[in-house]
Motif scaffolding. Structure first.
Motif, PDB file in Angstrom:
ATOM      1  N   ALA A 107      -3.679   9.648   0.235  1.00 46.36           N
ATOM      2  CA  ALA A 107      -5.041   8.580   1.072  1.00 46.36           C
ATOM      3  C   ALA A 107      -3.306   7.136   1.695  1.00 46.36           C
ATOM      4  O   ALA A 107      -3.689   6.648   2.672  1.00 46.36           O
ATOM      5  N   ALA A 108      -3.049   6.971   1.034  1.00 49.01           N
ATOM      6  CA  ALA A 108      -1.334   6.494   1.318  1.00 49.01           C
ATOM      7  C   ALA A 108      -0.971   7.157   2.165  1.00 49.01           C
ATOM      8  O   ALA A 108      -0.622   6.490   3.846  1.00 49.01           O
TER       9      ALA A 108
ATOM     10  N   ALA B  78       2.548   5.728  -4.739  1.00 48.73           N
ATOM     11  CA  ALA B  78       1.412   6.686  -5.024  1.00 48.73           C
ATOM     12  C   ALA B  78       1.529   6.927  -7.194  1.00 48.73           C
ATOM     13  O   ALA B  78       2.291   7.674  -6.984  1.00 48.73           O
ATOM     14  N   ASP B  79       0.547   7.092  -7.718  1.00 50.41           N
ATOM     15  CA  ASP B  79       0.958   7.254  -9.369  1.00 50.41           C
ATOM     16  C   ASP B  79      -0.105   8.648  -9.486  1.00 50.41           C
ATOM     17  O   ASP B  79       0.052   9.299 -10.507  1.00 50.41           O
TER      18      ASP B  79
ATOM     19  N   ALA C 210      -4.169  -0.357  -1.289  1.00 47.23           N
ATOM     20  CA  ALA C 210      -4.058   0.723  -0.598  1.00 47.23           C
ATOM     21  C   ALA C 210      -5.494  -0.022   0.182  1.00 47.23           C
ATOM     22  O   ALA C 210      -5.783  -0.288   1.884  1.00 47.23           O
ATOM     23  N   GLN C 211      -6.157  -1.523  -0.117  1.00 51.02           N
ATOM     24  CA  GLN C 211      -7.474  -2.329   0.822  1.00 51.02           C
ATOM     25  C   GLN C 211      -6.239  -3.730   1.835  1.00 51.02           C
ATOM     26  O   GLN C 211      -7.217  -3.573   2.648  1.00 51.02           O
ATOM     27  N   HIS C 212      -5.155  -3.628   1.333  1.00 45.97           N
ATOM     28  CA  HIS C 212      -4.610  -4.709   1.372  1.00 45.97           C
ATOM     29  C   HIS C 212      -4.314  -4.229   2.932  1.00 45.97           C
ATOM     30  O   HIS C 212      -4.094  -4.642   4.015  1.00 45.97           O
TER      31      HIS C 212
ATOM     32  N   GLN D   3       5.404   2.077   4.044  1.00 48.52           N
ATOM     33  CA  GLN D   3       6.246   3.403   3.273  1.00 48.52           C
ATOM     34  C   GLN D   3       6.273   3.358   1.524  1.00 48.52           C
ATOM     35  O   GLN D   3       6.544   3.950   1.445  1.00 48.52           O
ATOM     36  N   LEU D   4       6.181   2.048   1.436  1.00 45.59           N
ATOM     37  CA  LEU D   4       6.570   1.616  -0.075  1.00 45.59           C
ATOM     38  C   LEU D   4       5.268   2.010  -0.803  1.00 45.59           C
ATOM     39  O   LEU D   4       5.277   2.653  -2.079  1.00 45.59           O
ATOM     40  N   SER D   5       4.285   2.400  -0.409  1.00 46.23           N
ATOM     41  CA  SER D   5       2.969   2.877  -0.833  1.00 46.23           C
ATOM     42  C   SER D   5       2.763   4.151  -1.045  1.00 46.23           C
ATOM     43  O   SER D   5       2.566   4.341  -2.597  1.00 46.23           O
ATOM     44  N   VAL D   6       3.094   4.399  -0.225  1.00 44.77           N
ATOM     45  CA  VAL D   6       3.193   6.553  -0.739  1.00 44.77           C
ATOM     46  C   VAL D   6       4.342   6.668  -1.998  1.00 44.77           C
ATOM     47  O   VAL D   6       3.733   7.425  -2.395  1.00 44.77           O
ATOM     48  N   ARG D   7       6.179   6.066  -1.706  1.00 46.89           N
ATOM     49  CA  ARG D   7       6.481   6.343  -2.860  1.00 46.89           C
ATOM     50  C   ARG D   7       5.526   5.551  -4.371  1.00 46.89           C
ATOM     51  O   ARG D   7       6.389   6.257  -5.217  1.00 46.89           O
TER      52      ARG D   7
END
Length: 412
Positions: free
Chosen positions: A162-163, A154-155, A112-114, A148-152
């Motif tokens: 946040a994503a 997210a755990d 997320a920070q990146h 998009q990948l970050s949303v998918r």
């Protein structure tokens, strides 16, 4: 045997009437925007008087937000796109990233920070680059896919929200890139996805920005959509109100930006009192921010209120007031090259309304110096330049022709 009859071409006046009706604009309103009487416009539409000269045609095109001049004139030799810019070379890659939803992930999403760091750099580049679409067009495809990948991936519910906020902001950046490019359907697709991601994030700032961009998209679609623009703004302001007392500066700023949007739409309607009332509210919101604050997405902050005042006056067709506001606004520096160029274009519109075309051309030249790409995609600037290439003054014709070459309206 019957012979197929060749259909008669649609007359100029009929085209004006069709386009005016599609825009949901009454004859008195369009006539008022042109500085003409409703009876004059009726005679144009019914063919009782001749097709006007190019300067008037260009003003009709501006008022009706005609994208291609040939749509108004019927003359394909006049196929000049006014309110749509040239398709950027990065548009296909950005479109592909927006349209594709990969279902199988073969890699780990960036942290997320990146992603937030890359987004911040992208917004910074947009404000500092003279050709911001060149910069953000290169960054967007990878940003879109990674967000998009970050949303998918997210755990947790918190991580997913946040994503979604980050993905919404990526779509906001994409909306700036897609604006005034020859794919209006893509622009709406991005706007809607940005709003969905923002709502899923439950983040007040993201929701406010999504509403701000949606209101602009509605308003730019014409008077028939002004009510939709107002509804989006008013609903967003009601939603943000409980968050303002203890809200961070970005939330306060987006509330002020939305208030200006309400004033902008009122000015487009010709409602002077309402337009300036909303500007006053936005100005009070700006004064609550740090004097040097500048919102990275909307450009809202104390430094921008003078530019907003110029825009309100111009949209109200008040030439003298536009110039007065332009003189006052120039005392404040705008820390963004494309936003400064946009402000110069609004100033130029004001000077032309005030009967100072020479100053208008000089101001457009300053806009080009600030951000060449901004003026190339701006229909108002293109209209003024084309109109002045027909000026009686040889000096104005020469200056306008030189500008037309710079922005790609004429070949060198």
């Amino acid at each position: 045997m019957p012979v197929d009859a060749t259909p008669e071409p649609i007359r100029f006046g009929q085209r004006v009437q069709i386009l005016r009706t599609r825009r949901g604009m009454s004859r008195p309103v369009l006539a008022g925007l042109l500085g003409k009487s409703p009876s004059w416009l009726k005679q144009i539409e019914t063919g009782q008087i001749q097709v006007p000269k190019l300067p008037t045609i260009l003003r009709i095109a501006e008022a009706l937000r005609v994208r291609d001049l040939a749509d108004l004139t019927g003359d394909q030799s006049m196929a000049i796109e006014l309110f749509i810019g040239p398709g950027h070379s990065s548009l296909p890659a950005v479109k592909a990233a927006i349209d594709t939803f990969p279902l199988v992930a073969d890699r780990q999403a960036p942290s997320a920070q990146h992603l937030l760091h890359r987004l911040a750099k992208a917004w910074s580049a947009r404000h500092t680059a003279p050709n911001h679409r060149e910069v953000i067009g290169a960054l967007l495809p990878a940003l879109i896919r990674d967000a998009q990948l970050s949303v998918r991936q997210a755990d947790t519910a918190v991580a997913r929200r946040a994503a979604q906020a980050t993905l919404a902001e990526v779509y906001f950046l994409a909306q700036f890139f897609c604006a005034y490019q020859p794919d209006s359907a893509l622009l709406w697709r991005v706007a809607e996805r940005g709003m969905v991601a923002a709502q899923d994030s439950e983040d007040p700032h993201a929701i406010g920005v999504a509403a701000w961009l949606a209101a602009q998209a509605h308003r730019d679609s014409g008077p028939a959509h002004f009510e939709a623009a107002d509804m989006v703004v008013h609903e967003a302001l009601r939603y943000l109100e409980p968050h303002l007392n203890a809200g961070p500066e970005p939330v306060l700023a987006i509330s002020g930006a939305l208030q200006h949007e309400a004033g902008y739409t009122a000015a487009r309607r010709g409602d002077t009192a309402t337009a300036w009332s909303w500007w006053d509210k936005a100005s009070k919101a700006a004064k609550k921010l740090d004097p040097g604050y500048f919102h990275p997405i909307t450009s809202f902050g104390p430094a921008i209120m003078g530019a907003h005042a110029v825009t309100i006056a111009v949209e109200l067709r008040a030439g003298g007031e536009s110039v007065r506001q332009a003189v006052r606004a120039d005392r404040t520096a705008i820390p963004s090259r494309p936003r400064l160029a946009r402000h110069r274009i609004e100033e130029a519109r004001g000077y032309q309304l005030d009967g100072q075309p020479e100053v208008a051309l000089d101001t457009l030249d300053r806009a080009h110096a600030a951000a060449p790409e901004t003026i190339r995609y701006n229909g108002y600037a293109r209209r003024i330049i084309l109109e002045e290439t027909e000026a009686r003054s040889p000096e104005r014709r020469q200056k306008a022709s030189e500008l037309a070459v710079k922005v790609g309206l004429l070949a060198a």
